[in-house]
Motif scaffolding. Structure first.
Motif, PDB file in Angstrom:
ATOM      1  N   THR A  21       0.832  -1.207   0.000  1.00 45.30           N
ATOM      2  CA  THR A  21       0.000   0.000   0.000  1.00 45.30           C
ATOM      3  C   THR A  21       0.862   1.250   0.000  1.00 45.30           C
ATOM      4  OG1 THR A  21      -1.846  -1.082   1.135  1.00 45.30           O
ATOM      5  CG2 THR A  21      -1.727   1.311   1.295  1.00 45.30           C
ATOM      6  N   GLY A  22       1.900   1.259   0.824  1.00 42.22           N
ATOM      7  CA  GLY A  22       2.795   2.414   0.853  1.00 42.22           C
ATOM      8  C   GLY A  22       3.473   2.648  -0.473  1.00 42.22           C
ATOM      9  N   ALA A  23       3.989   1.583  -1.090  1.00 42.24           N
ATOM     10  CA  ALA A  23       4.679   1.730  -2.370  1.00 42.24           C
ATOM     11  C   ALA A  23       3.721   2.220  -3.458  1.00 42.24           C
ATOM     12  CB  ALA A  23       5.311   0.406  -2.772  1.00 42.24           C
ATOM     13  N   GLY A  24       2.545   1.610  -3.533  1.00 42.49           N
ATOM     14  CA  GLY A  24       1.571   2.019  -4.546  1.00 42.49           C
ATOM     15  C   GLY A  24       1.086   3.436  -4.338  1.00 42.49           C
ATOM     16  N   ASN A 140      -7.542  -0.585  -0.154  1.00 42.18           N
ATOM     17  CA  ASN A 140      -8.711  -1.459  -0.250  1.00 42.18           C
ATOM     18  C   ASN A 140      -8.425  -2.664  -1.147  1.00 42.18           C
ATOM     19  OD1 ASN A 140     -11.561  -2.057   0.201  1.00 42.18           O
ATOM     20  ND2 ASN A 140     -11.866  -1.451  -1.928  1.00 42.18           N
ATOM     21  N   LEU A 141      -7.728  -2.434  -2.257  1.00 37.18           N
ATOM     22  CA  LEU A 141      -7.373  -3.543  -3.152  1.00 37.18           C
ATOM     23  C   LEU A 141      -6.403  -4.506  -2.478  1.00 37.18           C
ATOM     24  CD1 LEU A 141      -6.901  -1.589  -6.512  1.00 37.18           C
ATOM     25  CD2 LEU A 141      -8.831  -3.026  -5.846  1.00 37.18           C
ATOM     26  N   MET A 142      -5.449  -3.974  -1.718  1.00 40.04           N
ATOM     27  CA  MET A 142      -4.515  -4.843  -0.996  1.00 40.04           C
ATOM     28  C   MET A 142      -5.239  -5.658   0.069  1.00 40.04           C
ATOM     29  SD  MET A 142      -1.520  -4.597  -2.302  1.00 40.04           S
ATOM     30  CE  MET A 142      -2.350  -4.404  -3.885  1.00 40.04           C
ATOM     31  N   ALA A 143      -6.233  -5.052   0.699  1.00 39.69           N
ATOM     32  CA  ALA A 143      -7.019  -5.784   1.697  1.00 39.69           C
ATOM     33  C   ALA A 143      -7.783  -6.941   1.053  1.00 39.69           C
ATOM     34  CB  ALA A 143      -7.985  -4.833   2.392  1.00 39.69           C
ATOM     35  N   ASP A 144      -8.292  -6.725  -0.161  1.00 38.67           N
ATOM     36  CA  ASP A 144      -8.965  -7.807  -0.885  1.00 38.67           C
ATOM     37  C   ASP A 144      -7.995  -8.948  -1.205  1.00 38.67           C
ATOM     38  OD1 ASP A 144     -11.451  -6.630  -0.881  1.00 38.67           O
ATOM     39  OD2 ASP A 144     -11.168  -5.638  -2.818  1.00 38.67           O
ATOM     40  N   ARG A 145      -6.806  -8.573  -1.677  1.00 40.15           N
ATOM     41  CA  ARG A 145      -5.844  -9.593  -2.099  1.00 40.15           C
ATOM     42  C   ARG A 145      -5.338 -10.426  -0.929  1.00 40.15           C
ATOM     43  NH1 ARG A 145      -7.922  -7.936  -5.868  1.00 40.15           N
ATOM     44  NH2 ARG A 145      -7.076  -7.298  -7.895  1.00 40.15           N
ATOM     45  N   LEU A 155      -8.432   0.023   9.119  1.00 41.51           N
ATOM     46  CA  LEU A 155      -7.169   0.653   9.501  1.00 41.51           C
ATOM     47  C   LEU A 155      -6.284   0.878   8.279  1.00 41.51           C
ATOM     48  CD1 LEU A 155      -5.021   1.614  11.522  1.00 41.51           C
ATOM     49  CD2 LEU A 155      -4.376  -0.796  11.841  1.00 41.51           C
ATOM     50  N   LEU A 156      -6.195  -0.126   7.407  1.00 43.15           N
ATOM     51  CA  LEU A 156      -5.318  -0.014   6.246  1.00 43.15           C
ATOM     52  C   LEU A 156      -5.776   1.096   5.305  1.00 43.15           C
ATOM     53  CD1 LEU A 156      -2.855  -1.206   4.809  1.00 43.15           C
ATOM     54  CD2 LEU A 156      -4.407  -2.758   3.589  1.00 43.15           C
ATOM     55  N   VAL A 157      -7.077   1.240   5.111  1.00 45.09           N
ATOM     56  CA  VAL A 157      -7.588   2.292   4.230  1.00 45.09           C
ATOM     57  C   VAL A 157      -7.308   3.676   4.811  1.00 45.09           C
ATOM     58  CG1 VAL A 157      -9.709   3.310   3.288  1.00 45.09           C
ATOM     59  CG2 VAL A 157      -9.320   0.845   3.120  1.00 45.09           C
ATOM     60  N   ALA A 158      -7.488   3.829   6.120  1.00 49.07           N
ATOM     61  CA  ALA A 158      -7.147   5.106   6.757  1.00 49.07           C
ATOM     62  C   ALA A 158      -5.661   5.401   6.600  1.00 49.07           C
ATOM     63  CB  ALA A 158      -7.530   5.074   8.237  1.00 49.07           C
TER      64      ALA A 158
END
Length: 440
Positions: A21-24, A140-145, A155-158
């Motif tokens: 997520t950070g890199a993207g 959100n996409l990373m959470a799906d994967r 938390l990840l989306v925030a």
């Protein structure tokens, strides 16, 4: 044996999602910033000039043409975005609290792109909304994967949204705290490390494409008894004004045009902004340029007073027309103008405080009061301007008093203001039920 193995896999998936997520987000912020700069150059010309300088050198017809074009682009973009139907909202705050961070990817990215284009053309909204949306979509996409739970996804989306701000402005610590305090609503220790990692990775990646320098270049200010006394008196005033601004945002957002008026409103509103910008080019864009001038004491008293009224009006006009964009930098710029105005009489009462310091303190106070994030605001102001502790005492005083007054009168932040009243009450209940909401 099975449970520990599953737990380890889940933890590994979460941290993989954090890093990716950070890199993207860093790449997305760099791309959107590049698009913004390209749009600004094509619309206003002025190679190497900021928006204010370029617009000040263009003829009146170009102001009208560029802003009317931004209105037409907004109208066409809104039609296209509405065809990308989804049951989920594209507002990040609503998605985090009521949909566990789930966002419609195409529609959200489309809104981010449209926002960058019209802000580059001069709409009086913030550019940080776009990288925040991009970071949230990637999270959100990373959470799906990685099949994260709803709590982990939230938390990840925030964190992804905060990392978008971190990467765009080069504020890794402030962006992480903004993600937790303002978007997630909890400065819990168990949230801090993920937020820091996402922001650090995003900022590090963006520095490969964007300059590593403070957003605002300011002189070396120093605190004094005079500036501290002014902060105590001005903080409550700015807090009350911030409440009026937040409620105005809520009103215009709740009364956006519908039907065929949705197509006409942005054209008329942005054309009016273009007409006003012929006399006041400082109204264009997110307000970064004029805020920096105010921090350096380069805005005269008459212009300060005019902009303290016109800058927020321009932002509300754009927002009410349906134009997408952020409110972070416009709020900061509004606070800089208001702080400068409140400093004018104080210079007669107790001379010695540089005019730019009043603007800097006003910007911090308005930002803290409108976001209701005093901790993240303190860190963001330090990172955005590059100043450390030279004027930290008056900044703490004005931020604390402004936030206290604003929170006492109006519990909503500028981001909550765009939610319905029922959603605001629901968010407050969820915040009250969140464990570890205090840093210990």
């Amino acid at each position: 044996m099975i449970q520990p193995i599953l737990a380890q896999r889940s933890a590994a998936g979460f941290w993989i999602a954090i890093v990716l997520t950070g890199a993207g987000t860093g790449l997305g912020a760099a791309a959107l910033t590049g698009l913004l700069e390209l749009t600004q150059h094509m619309a206003w010309g002025g190679e190497g000039l900021d928006l204010l300088a370029a617009a000040s050198q263009t003829p009146p017809w170009r102001h009208l043409a560029v802003l009317a074009g931004a209105g037409l682009l907004t109208a066409a973009g809104q039609v296209l975005l509405r065809r990308l139907t989804s049951g989920n909202a594209i507002d990040i705050t609503a998605a985090i609290w009521f949909q566990a961070g789930r966002l419609p990817a195409l529609r959200t990215l489309g809104s981010a792109t449209l926002s960058v284009l019209i802000v580059g053309m001069g709409a009086a909204l913030g550019r940080e909304g776009a990288p925040k949306q991009a970071g949230a979509v990637i999270a959100n996409l990373m959470a799906d994967r990685t099949c994260l739970s709803d709590e982990e996804r939230r938390l990840l989306v925030a964190c992804g949204a905060g990392a978008g701000m971190s990467a765009a402005y080069g504020v890794p610590l402030g962006g992480a705290l903004f993600a937790l305090e303002v978007l997630r609503g909890a400065l819990a220790l168990r949230f801090v490390l993920p937020a820091l990692v996402v922001s650090l990775v995003a900022t590090g990646v963006s520095w490969a494409f964007l300059p590593d320098a403070p957003t605002y270049a300011i002189p070396a200010f120093h605190g004094s008894p005079s500036s501290a006394a002014w902060a105590v008196l001005a903080g409550p005033v700015i807090g009350v004004v911030s409440v009026a601004f937040v409620r105005s945002v809520a009103w215009v957002d709740g009364h956006k045009p519908t039907g065929w008026r949705r197509l006409l409103a942005p054209v008329v509103a942005l054309a009016c902004l273009g007409a006003a910008s012929i006399r006041f080019p400082q109204l264009l864009g997110n307000g970064r340029d004029v805020a920096e001038l105010a921090f350096n004491g380069q805005v005269g008293p008459t212009l300060l007073i005019a902009l303290a009224l016109l800058r927020p009006a321009a932002t509300l006009l754009c927002l009410g027309s349906g134009a997408p964009g952020g409110l972070f930098t416009p709020s900061l710029a509004f606070g800089a103008m208001l702080g400068g105005v409140l400093g004018l009489p104080w210079a007669w009462v107790w001379p010695g405080v540089p005019p730019g310091l009043f603007a800097l303190l006003g910007a911090g106070a308005m930002l803290a009061a409108t976001t209701q994030g005093p901790v993240s605001t303190m860190v963001l102001m330090m990172e955005l301007t590059g100043y450390a502790r030279a004027a930290v005492v008056p900044m703490l005083l004005v931020v604390a008093t402004a936030t206290l007054v604003a929170r006492t009168i109006e519990p909503r932040s500028i981001y909550d203001a765009r939610l319905s009243n029922a959603q605001v009450r629901g968010r407050q209940r969820l915040r009250d039920q969140t464990p570890d909401t205090m840093v210990s």
